[in-house]
Design a protein around this motif. Structure first.
Motif, PDB file in Angstrom:
ATOM      1  N   CYS A 165     -19.493  19.383 -17.921  1.00  0.00           N
ATOM      2  CA  CYS A 165     -20.313  20.570 -17.689  1.00  0.00           C
ATOM      3  C   CYS A 165     -19.568  21.535 -16.772  1.00  0.00           C
ATOM      4  N   PRO A 166     -19.984  22.795 -16.711  1.00  0.00           N
ATOM      5  CA  PRO A 166     -19.343  23.763 -15.802  1.00  0.00           C
ATOM      6  C   PRO A 166     -19.705  23.463 -14.351  1.00  0.00           C
ATOM      7  N   TYR A 167     -18.971  24.104 -13.434  1.00  0.00           N
ATOM      8  CA  TYR A 167     -19.305  23.910 -12.024  1.00  0.00           C
ATOM      9  C   TYR A 167     -19.235  25.225 -11.262  1.00  0.00           C
ATOM     10  N   ILE A 201     -29.164  19.599 -12.666  1.00  0.00           N
ATOM     11  CA  ILE A 201     -28.119  20.139 -11.792  1.00  0.00           C
ATOM     12  C   ILE A 201     -27.745  19.101 -10.742  1.00  0.00           C
ATOM     13  N   LEU A 202     -26.455  18.863 -10.603  1.00  0.00           N
ATOM     14  CA  LEU A 202     -25.940  17.937  -9.594  1.00  0.00           C
ATOM     15  C   LEU A 202     -25.337  18.735  -8.447  1.00  0.00           C
ATOM     16  N   GLY A 203     -25.817  18.488  -7.226  1.00  0.00           N
ATOM     17  CA  GLY A 203     -25.264  19.131  -6.043  1.00  0.00           C
ATOM     18  C   GLY A 203     -24.429  18.145  -5.241  1.00  0.00           C
ATOM     19  N   ILE A 204     -23.219  18.549  -4.849  1.00  0.00           N
ATOM     20  CA  ILE A 204     -22.322  17.668  -4.102  1.00  0.00           C
ATOM     21  C   ILE A 204     -22.019  18.322  -2.763  1.00  0.00           C
ATOM     22  N   PHE A 205     -22.643  17.806  -1.713  1.00  0.00           N
ATOM     23  CA  PHE A 205     -22.498  18.369  -0.365  1.00  0.00           C
ATOM     24  C   PHE A 205     -22.299  17.219   0.621  1.00  0.00           C
ATOM     25  N   TYR A 261     -13.438  16.662  -6.157  1.00  0.00           N
ATOM     26  CA  TYR A 261     -14.815  16.645  -6.653  1.00  0.00           C
ATOM     27  C   TYR A 261     -14.993  17.416  -7.959  1.00  0.00           C
ATOM     28  N   VAL A 262     -14.004  18.206  -8.341  1.00  0.00           N
ATOM     29  CA  VAL A 262     -14.108  18.874  -9.645  1.00  0.00           C
ATOM     30  C   VAL A 262     -14.171  17.831 -10.758  1.00  0.00           C
ATOM     31  N   GLY A 263     -13.766  16.592 -10.438  1.00  0.00           N
ATOM     32  CA  GLY A 263     -13.853  15.500 -11.412  1.00  0.00           C
ATOM     33  C   GLY A 263     -15.277  15.219 -11.844  1.00  0.00           C
ATOM     34  N   PHE A 264     -16.272  15.536 -11.001  1.00  0.00           N
ATOM     35  CA  PHE A 264     -17.664  15.353 -11.404  1.00  0.00           C
ATOM     36  C   PHE A 264     -17.999  16.247 -12.601  1.00  0.00           C
ATOM     37  N   ALA A 265     -17.517  17.484 -12.570  1.00  0.00           N
ATOM     38  CA  ALA A 265     -17.758  18.401 -13.689  1.00  0.00           C
ATOM     39  C   ALA A 265     -17.076  17.900 -14.954  1.00  0.00           C
ATOM     40  N   GLU A 275      -7.422  11.532 -10.148  1.00  0.00           N
ATOM     41  CA  GLU A 275      -6.944  10.628 -11.192  1.00  0.00           C
ATOM     42  C   GLU A 275      -7.374   9.182 -10.930  1.00  0.00           C
ATOM     43  N   LYS A 276      -7.503   8.813  -9.664  1.00  0.00           N
ATOM     44  CA  LYS A 276      -7.887   7.448  -9.302  1.00  0.00           C
ATOM     45  C   LYS A 276      -9.346   7.150  -9.603  1.00  0.00           C
ATOM     46  N   TYR A 277     -10.234   8.116  -9.342  1.00  0.00           N
ATOM     47  CA  TYR A 277     -11.660   7.833  -9.423  1.00  0.00           C
ATOM     48  C   TYR A 277     -12.360   8.372 -10.671  1.00  0.00           C
ATOM     49  N   PHE A 278     -11.691   9.191 -11.458  1.00  0.00           N
ATOM     50  CA  PHE A 278     -12.362   9.761 -12.620  1.00  0.00           C
ATOM     51  C   PHE A 278     -11.721   9.405 -13.953  1.00  0.00           C
TER      52      PHE A 278
END
Length: 513
Positions: free
Chosen positions: A149-151, A22-26, A140-144, A219-222
């Motif tokens: 994976c779901p978020y 699990i990845l947490g982004i805070f 940050y939805v780009g991480f999912a 779009e720039k980072y993912f």
């Protein structure tokens, strides 16, 4: 004996391997938000999940099973010292929202461009789930999407316009006030009108300023192939730090879950000196804190002097969270502390009043402990929180710009010597603590539920897929109005024709006579 050790080692290894990644982004540098989120992430790690947390803070006491990993956003913690939110006390709310979005866009790019984040994105890491705090950081939805994976979204202060829009959750402005406005659910005509205009204004800013800006960062980072909005509107779950006692009861769609108070832990031991100070306060103690982000030391000299003079005249002792080693002109009844185990202090039997800025965590802890409040809000949701405290009879509130020796003394004495506030907050405390299941266990269950059911798409309602004009039935309303207009127009033509024919016949009859 050796076989027994091997057996237990295999059991532990099997349990660890069964956990999910699990990845947490805070990324916020507001420590209270981090503390809230990290409570959940550490609990998941203790349950055997392998947890990675992106934040400006290093957890020095993570879960003891080595399943917790930090990705520290070095340097971002220092940014909090460059911000003084007292400077924004008199800022117009409409402008404050715009400034918040602008700063949030800058913060989002700082995080995505951070060396440690880029290293993670370019690694071969895989995750089963992403959990993120949502506050104008939609990129940050780009991480999912990146980790396929779901978020889950964690909202640190309950539901709000930027959460509701992502789940299709109904939030009629007729009785649900905007979080930045100190309104109750029982609004008069002018308040409903004002709230509706704010509702439209906020949605306009989200759709034409915040979301497009976040889309560019996504779009720039993912370099994702999936459209930003397709990812944005598909959170599997929203965990809300709210409860009907501390927040107004509102409707929720199936993938929104209340877990208010999940950060509250059993009372911890405080320092010996502070314990003695509280124990010896036979007249009682007033605890004063402006939270972890706001600093009392950043107040204007005028406001500082008002609080100091007011407290010095009280018979009670005052515990003041003061972020410095020295308080000029400190009276004997005042004790300062740079950092306080707040919940432990609030649970002390001699504490009679909590003067707070109105952050939701502080209010939750006061309600949990049954302590009346005087709320002095400064920005954001603190104003609506303070209004809710007053409406529930758990205390009073005082606008920061209205703080004088006279007003402050009057509010303090009213709460201290009118038993109704203590009675009300004790009653609300019983309701707040009457839980079928511990909220932290509720959160854990739903996190694991989403993992088990591959994102749990069955919980999402169809409303989130509708365009705004379909959601609000604008096309249907226009069609109905057009039909009514056409029907009315045809009726008018028919009546005019009949009328014309009638008068024509009447005229011909007159001529014949």
């Amino acid at each position: 004996m050796i076989f027994k050790k091997i057996f237990f080692f295999l059991i532990i290894l099997l349990d660890y391997s069964s956990g999910s990644k699990i990845l947490g982004i805070f990324p916020t540098f507001v420590r209270s938000h981090y503390y809230l989120a990290n409570t959940l992430m550490n609990h998941l790690a203790e349950k055997g999940h392998r947890v990675t947390v992106i934040s400006p803070f290093l957890d020095e006491n993570p879960a003891k099973n080595n399943s917790y990993q930090n990705v520290v956003l070095t340097g971002l913690d220092d940014l909090k010292d460059t911000v003084n939110m007292f400077d924004y006390v008199n800022t117009n709310e409409l402008l404050f929202i715009v400034l918040s979005i602008k700063k949030s866009l800058e913060m989002t790019e700082l995080v995505l461009n951070h060396t440690n984040v880029q290293y993670l994105l370019q690694s071969n890491e895989k995750f089963d789930l992403v959990i993120m705090e949502r506050f104008v950081n939609e990129a940050y939805v780009g991480f999912a999407e990146h980790f396929n994976c779901p978020y889950i979204v964690l909202s640190t202060f309950g539901t709000n316009p930027w959460i509701n829009v992502l789940t299709g959750n109904p939030a009629p402005p007729s009785y649900i006030p905007n979080p930045s406005m100190p309104l109750s659910s029982k609004m008069n005509f002018w308040e409903r009108q004002l709230n509706t205009l704010m509702y439209i204004y906020v949605h306009f800013l989200h759709n034409f300023y915040a979301f497009p800006g976040q889309k560019l960062l996504y779009e720039k980072y993912f370099n994702a192939s999936t459209n930003f909005y397709d990812v944005l509107y598909r959170p599997s779950l929203v965990l809300l730090n709210s409860h009907p006692v501390t927040n107004q009861p509102v409707p929720y769609v199936p993938n929104m879950i209340d877990i208010g108070g999940f950060h509250i832990k059993p009372r911890r031991k405080i320092s010996k000196d502070l314990q003695i100070f509280l124990d010896e306060a036979k007249e009682g103690v007033i605890y004063f804190s402006m939270g972890s982000f706001l600093k009392s030391t950043q107040q204007s000299p005028e406001k500082h002097e008002i609080f100091l003079k007011t407290f010095s005249k009280l018979k009670l002792k005052v515990l003041w969270k003061w972020e410095s080693d020295r308080l000029a002109n400190q009276s004997r009844n005042i004790r300062i502390e740079k950092w306080v185990l707040q919940q432990s202090v609030l649970e002390h039997p001699n504490v009679r009043l909590f003067i707070t800025h109105g952050g939701l965590l502080s209010i939750s802890e006061a309600v949990h402990s049954g302590i009346p409040m005087l709320v002095v809000p400064v920005f954001g949701d603190q104003k609506i929180n303070s209004r809710h405290v007053a409406d529930q009879g758990m205390g009073l509130w005082l606008e920061y710009h209205d703080v004088t020796e006279s007003t402050l003394t009057k509010k303090i004495n009213e709460i201290l010597y009118n038993p109704i506030y203590l009675e009300n907050v004790k009653l609300k405390s019983k309701i707040y603590n009457d839980r079928l299941v511990d909220p932290l266990d509720v959160a854990t269950y739903w996190v694991e539920y989403v993992i088990r059911h591959k994102g749990a798409p069955h919980l999402r309602i169809e409303g989130v897929n509708l365009s705004w004009y379909k959601y609000f039935l604008i096309d249907v309303i226009i069609t109905i109005l057009m039909c009514v207009f056409i029907a009315f127009y045809l009726i008018c033509i028919v009546l005019r024709t009949i009328s014309s024919f009638y008068f024509k016949c009447k005229c011909e009859k007159v001529k014949l006579n």
